[in-house]
Design a protein around this motif. Structure first.
Motif, PDB file in Angstrom:
ATOM      1  N   GLY A  60      35.016 -23.268  29.834  1.00 29.48           N
ATOM      2  CA  GLY A  60      35.305 -22.112  29.254  1.00 29.48           C
ATOM      3  C   GLY A  60      35.191 -20.999  30.372  1.00 29.48           C
ATOM      4  O   GLY A  60      34.995 -21.387  31.673  1.00 29.48           O
ATOM      5  N   PRO A  61      35.204 -19.751  30.041  1.00 32.57           N
ATOM      6  CA  PRO A  61      35.520 -19.079  28.755  1.00 32.57           C
ATOM      7  C   PRO A  61      36.714 -19.129  28.244  1.00 32.57           C
ATOM      8  O   PRO A  61      37.334 -18.604  27.177  1.00 32.57           O
ATOM      9  N   ASP A  62      37.954 -19.437  29.090  1.00 33.38           N
ATOM     10  CA  ASP A  62      39.282 -19.254  28.787  1.00 33.38           C
ATOM     11  C   ASP A  62      39.871 -20.352  28.327  1.00 33.38           C
ATOM     12  O   ASP A  62      41.154 -20.773  28.174  1.00 33.38           O
ATOM     13  N   LEU A  63      39.070 -21.697  27.869  1.00 35.59           N
ATOM     14  CA  LEU A  63      39.918 -22.861  27.493  1.00 35.59           C
ATOM     15  C   LEU A  63      39.571 -22.704  26.024  1.00 35.59           C
ATOM     16  O   LEU A  63      38.630 -22.596  25.310  1.00 35.59           O
ATOM     17  N   ASP A  64      40.705 -23.493  25.180  1.00 37.46           N
ATOM     18  CA  ASP A  64      40.554 -23.778  23.671  1.00 37.46           C
ATOM     19  C   ASP A  64      40.779 -25.056  23.577  1.00 37.46           C
ATOM     20  O   ASP A  64      41.592 -25.847  24.002  1.00 37.46           O
ATOM     21  N   PRO A  65      40.031 -25.490  22.535  1.00 40.23           N
ATOM     22  CA  PRO A  65      39.997 -26.908  22.051  1.00 40.23           C
ATOM     23  C   PRO A  65      41.598 -27.427  21.766  1.00 40.23           C
ATOM     24  O   PRO A  65      41.708 -28.504  21.919  1.00 40.23           O
ATOM     25  N   ASP A  66      42.296 -26.470  21.141  1.00 42.20           N
ATOM     26  CA  ASP A  66      43.845 -26.747  20.835  1.00 42.20           C
ATOM     27  C   ASP A  66      44.657 -27.006  22.234  1.00 42.20           C
ATOM     28  O   ASP A  66      45.771 -27.475  22.003  1.00 42.20           O
ATOM     29  N   GLY A  67      44.022 -26.487  23.388  1.00 44.49           N
ATOM     30  CA  GLY A  67      44.647 -26.811  24.753  1.00 44.49           C
ATOM     31  C   GLY A  67      44.315 -27.973  25.240  1.00 44.49           C
ATOM     32  O   GLY A  67      44.637 -28.442  26.515  1.00 44.49           O
ATOM     33  N   ILE A  68      43.374 -28.948  24.739  1.00 42.83           N
ATOM     34  CA  ILE A  68      43.006 -30.456  25.268  1.00 42.83           C
ATOM     35  C   ILE A  68      43.514 -31.427  24.611  1.00 42.83           C
ATOM     36  O   ILE A  68      43.663 -31.662  23.334  1.00 42.83           O
ATOM     37  N   ALA A  69      44.145 -32.456  25.498  1.00 43.92           N
ATOM     38  CA  ALA A  69      44.457 -33.751  24.643  1.00 43.92           C
ATOM     39  C   ALA A  69      43.593 -34.877  25.482  1.00 43.92           C
ATOM     40  O   ALA A  69      43.140 -34.799  26.499  1.00 43.92           O
ATOM     41  N   TRP A  70      43.280 -35.796  24.619  1.00 44.91           N
ATOM     42  CA  TRP A  70      42.368 -36.841  25.004  1.00 44.91           C
ATOM     43  C   TRP A  70      43.531 -37.878  25.967  1.00 44.91           C
ATOM     44  O   TRP A  70      44.805 -37.776  25.769  1.00 44.91           O
ATOM     45  N   HIS A  71      42.901 -38.376  26.982  1.00 44.70           N
ATOM     46  CA  HIS A  71      43.882 -39.380  27.905  1.00 44.70           C
ATOM     47  C   HIS A  71      43.065 -40.719  28.047  1.00 44.70           C
ATOM     48  O   HIS A  71      41.730 -40.770  27.558  1.00 44.70           O
ATOM     49  N   HIS A  72      43.444 -41.442  29.009  1.00 46.96           N
ATOM     50  CA  HIS A  72      42.687 -42.677  29.008  1.00 46.96           C
ATOM     51  C   HIS A  72      41.730 -42.708  30.032  1.00 46.96           C
ATOM     52  O   HIS A  72      40.738 -43.412  30.127  1.00 46.96           O
ATOM     53  N   GLY A  73      41.915 -41.764  30.990  1.00 47.77           N
ATOM     54  CA  GLY A  73      40.993 -41.478  32.064  1.00 47.77           C
ATOM     55  C   GLY A  73      41.498 -40.101  32.983  1.00 47.77           C
ATOM     56  O   GLY A  73      42.470 -39.591  32.737  1.00 47.77           O
ATOM     57  N   ALA A  74      40.702 -39.882  33.976  1.00 51.34           N
ATOM     58  CA  ALA A  74      41.098 -38.852  34.920  1.00 51.34           C
ATOM     59  C   ALA A  74      42.411 -39.077  35.740  1.00 51.34           C
ATOM     60  O   ALA A  74      43.219 -38.304  35.809  1.00 51.34           O
ATOM     61  N   SER A  75      42.677 -40.385  36.344  1.00 49.25           N
ATOM     62  CA  SER A  75      43.846 -40.811  37.234  1.00 49.25           C
ATOM     63  C   SER A  75      44.934 -40.557  36.150  1.00 49.25           C
ATOM     64  O   SER A  75      45.839 -40.034  36.675  1.00 49.25           O
ATOM     65  N   ALA A  76      44.833 -41.165  34.999  1.00 51.72           N
ATOM     66  CA  ALA A  76      45.988 -41.306  34.339  1.00 51.72           C
ATOM     67  C   ALA A  76      46.343 -39.959  33.796  1.00 51.72           C
ATOM     68  O   ALA A  76      47.626 -39.587  33.631  1.00 51.72           O
ATOM     69  N   ALA A  77      45.253 -38.980  33.487  1.00 50.73           N
ATOM     70  CA  ALA A  77      45.739 -37.649  33.093  1.00 50.73           C
ATOM     71  C   ALA A  77      46.442 -37.007  34.282  1.00 50.73           C
ATOM     72  O   ALA A  77      47.465 -35.953  34.011  1.00 50.73           O
ATOM     73  N   PHE A  78      46.052 -37.228  35.370  1.00 46.19           N
ATOM     74  CA  PHE A  78      46.287 -36.443  36.701  1.00 46.19           C
ATOM     75  C   PHE A  78      47.789 -36.980  36.711  1.00 46.19           C
ATOM     76  O   PHE A  78      48.761 -36.085  36.991  1.00 46.19           O
ATOM     77  N   ALA A  79      48.274 -38.074  36.606  1.00 50.48           N
ATOM     78  CA  ALA A  79      49.620 -38.554  36.882  1.00 50.48           C
ATOM     79  C   ALA A  79      50.418 -37.959  35.893  1.00 50.48           C
ATOM     80  O   ALA A  79      51.435 -37.714  36.084  1.00 50.48           O
ATOM     81  N   THR A  80      49.969 -37.840  34.805  1.00 50.84           N
ATOM     82  CA  THR A  80      50.719 -37.542  33.558  1.00 50.84           C
ATOM     83  C   THR A  80      51.008 -36.042  33.583  1.00 50.84           C
ATOM     84  O   THR A  80      52.212 -35.492  33.726  1.00 50.84           O
ATOM     85  N   LEU A  81      49.957 -35.315  33.975  1.00 50.65           N
ATOM     86  CA  LEU A  81      50.011 -33.970  34.283  1.00 50.65           C
ATOM     87  C   LEU A  81      51.038 -33.637  35.521  1.00 50.65           C
ATOM     88  O   LEU A  81      52.024 -32.677  35.416  1.00 50.65           O
ATOM     89  N   LEU A  82      51.005 -34.301  36.629  1.00 52.05           N
ATOM     90  CA  LEU A  82      51.950 -33.809  37.928  1.00 52.05           C
ATOM     91  C   LEU A  82      53.192 -34.325  37.598  1.00 52.05           C
ATOM     92  O   LEU A  82      53.898 -33.543  37.894  1.00 52.05           O
ATOM     93  N   GLY A  83      53.271 -35.295  36.530  1.00 55.38           N
ATOM     94  CA  GLY A  83      54.814 -35.801  36.413  1.00 55.38           C
ATOM     95  C   GLY A  83      55.511 -34.835  35.420  1.00 55.38           C
ATOM     96  O   GLY A  83      56.686 -34.583  35.352  1.00 55.38           O
ATOM     97  N   ALA A  84      54.568 -33.978  34.580  1.00 53.00           N
ATOM     98  CA  ALA A  84      55.199 -32.979  33.864  1.00 53.00           C
ATOM     99  C   ALA A  84      55.121 -31.586  34.350  1.00 53.00           C
ATOM    100  O   ALA A  84      55.887 -30.623  33.830  1.00 53.00           O
ATOM    101  N   TRP A  85      54.484 -31.440  35.599  1.00 57.59           N
ATOM    102  CA  TRP A  85      54.141 -30.076  36.088  1.00 57.59           C
ATOM    103  C   TRP A  85      55.554 -29.502  36.670  1.00 57.59           C
ATOM    104  O   TRP A  85      56.471 -30.150  37.346  1.00 57.59           O
ATOM    105  N   PRO A  86      55.961 -28.177  36.544  1.00 58.53           N
ATOM    106  CA  PRO A  86      57.272 -27.670  36.875  1.00 58.53           C
ATOM    107  C   PRO A  86      57.413 -27.385  38.365  1.00 58.53           C
ATOM    108  O   PRO A  86      57.042 -26.295  38.777  1.00 58.53           O
ATOM    109  N   LEU A  87      57.491 -28.188  39.282  1.00 63.12           N
ATOM    110  CA  LEU A  87      57.686 -28.035  40.762  1.00 63.12           C
ATOM    111  C   LEU A  87      59.294 -27.952  41.204  1.00 63.12           C
ATOM    112  O   LEU A  87      60.002 -28.272  40.463  1.00 63.12           O
ATOM    113  N   PRO A  88      59.234 -27.148  42.281  1.00 63.80           N
ATOM    114  CA  PRO A  88      60.738 -26.799  42.674  1.00 63.80           C
ATOM    115  C   PRO A  88      61.326 -28.148  42.836  1.00 63.80           C
ATOM    116  O   PRO A  88      60.646 -29.344  43.261  1.00 63.80           O
TER     117      PRO A  88
END
Ligand SMILES: *Cc1c(COP(=O)(O)O)cnc(C)c1O
Length: 379
Positions: A60-88
């Motif tokens: 917190g303080p600017d995080l909400d439980p509705d903004g959190i998704a469970w994942h398999h681990g930090a590496s898998a979460a990072f790969a998913t996040l980067l794959g979805a991130w809007p980069l040029p």
């Protein structure tokens, strides 16, 4: 010491879960068998929600439980996040640090090769800590994204995450912080990042096979889809590309060990109900004690500042000593659990290391025993 007589000094690798966390998982597995797996998951909804609420408060303080998704681990979460991130589409710039976690670095390099990204090192001091004075003249506003681990796994340092977060916000550059190695051992509130990834089994004392991705409000809707499935996407009405589900659900992974999530939720609630500042202070005090007694033991050299706020102690071997063989010998002969870090693990390593990391369940004497065992094995 645990009942098995093992001295656990590997919280940075996988900490010892509490008996209550182990029992919560076992009870959930029994419920899966008896009630049906999907029914058991519904029955555990309150437990899982309480875990997300505890986690949001830790970030917190600017995080909400509705903004959190469970994942398999930090590496898998990072790969998913980067794959979805809007980069040029081409030529984006991402600010990184030399101590980036090995798997995350591979994800960044794969993105860089695919999309012509430039990975630019933020200025760091010799210990690997981001140099805020030089960061001010670095030109953060030319970047499209900044990513870094608050605590790296192979160095006993803590990044000034809140100060970096403030500078990223002022420059209008999005920030992703990896809290896999920091959550539970240092303060993770007030960073103000757009997104966080983390894991269960380290300083939170949760089980293996669980982690999370957390997004600040408004971030999810800017993200695309990394690995579409029925759990995070739906078919477009016009037959076009699949559409992400609303909110953080677009990063969801669907099938998982729900028992691991239940265990993590239980560990999070227990952590929050304990005295987190006191736990963190105890971890730091144990590390300070450890650095004092370990430096020079058997010729091993502590690599970080004695008063570093990280619970991680890294040790450089004396000539001829092999950290992996030493780890094995310590476990076999002295019943002391540590970990060895191979030089290939991260870009900022110039050789293999031995790592010791004490959690609040340890005593100073555990580190004294490690020092004695290192002194004994070197002869
Ligand atoms: C352990 C670690 C990870 C990876 O976590 P997993 O859950 O094993 O994927 C990522 N970043 C840092 C800094 C870590 O220490």
């Amino acid at each position: 010491m645990g009942e098995a007589g093992i001295i656990h000094l590997d919280a940075a690798g996988a900490a010892r879960p509490s008996p209550a966390t182990v029992e919560a998982q076992a009870a959930f597995l029994r419920a899966e068998g008896e009630h049906g797996a999907y029914v058991a998951e519904l029955e555990a909804a309150d437990t899982l929600r309480a875990g997300l609420e505890a986690l949001a408060a830790l970030l917190g303080p600017d995080l909400d439980p509705d903004g959190i998704a469970w994942h398999h681990g930090a590496s898998a979460a990072f790969a998913t996040l980067l794959g979805a991130w809007p980069l040029p589409a081409r030529g984006g710039r991402v600010g990184v640090v030399p101590s980036e976690y090995g798997s995350n670095r591979l994800v960044l390099e794969a993105c860089a090769a695919r999309a012509g990204l430039d990975l630019l090192d933020l200025p760091v001091d010799p210990a690997g800590t981001v140099d805020l004075d030089r960061l001010d003249g670095f030109g953060l506003d030319r970047l499209d994204l900044v990513v870094f681990p608050q605590v790296p796994s192979q160095r006993g340092i803590v990044q000034p995450a809140a100060e970096i977060g403030r500078r990223c916000a002022a420059a209008g550059v999005p920030l992703v912080v990896d809290v896999a190695q920091s959550l539970g051992q240092v303060d993770t509130t007030g960073i103000g990042a757009d997104a966080y990834v983390g894991t269960s089994r380290k300083w939170l004392r949760g089980p293996r096979g669980a982690g999370f991705v957390a997004l600040r409000a408004g971030v999810a809707d800017r993200l695309g889809l990394a690995a579409p499935s029925l759990h995070n996407a739906r078919r477009a009405a016009d037959g076009g590309a699949p559409e992400p589900l609303p909110g953080v659900a677009r990063l969801g992974v669907g099938e998982a060990s729900v028992a691991a999530r239940v265990g993590l939720a239980r560990a999070l609630v227990a952590y929050a109900a304990d005295d987190p500042p006191a736990l963190r202070a105890r971890i730091a005090a144990l590390a300070a004690h450890g650095r004092r007694v370990l430096d020079g033991a058997g010729g091993w050299q502590v690599r970080e500042e004695a008063d570093s706020a990280s619970g991680i102690i890294t040790l450089r071997p004396p000539p001829g000593a092999d950290p992996a063989a030493t780890r094995d010998r310590l476990y076999r002969d002295a019943r002391i659990l540590t970990s060895a870090i191979p030089a290939a693990r991260a870009r900022d390593l110039d050789g293999p290391l031995l790592r010791a990391s004490a959690h609040a369940y340890n005593d100073p004497t555990d580190l004294d025993r490690l020092a004695a065992a290192l002194a004994a094995t070197s002869t």
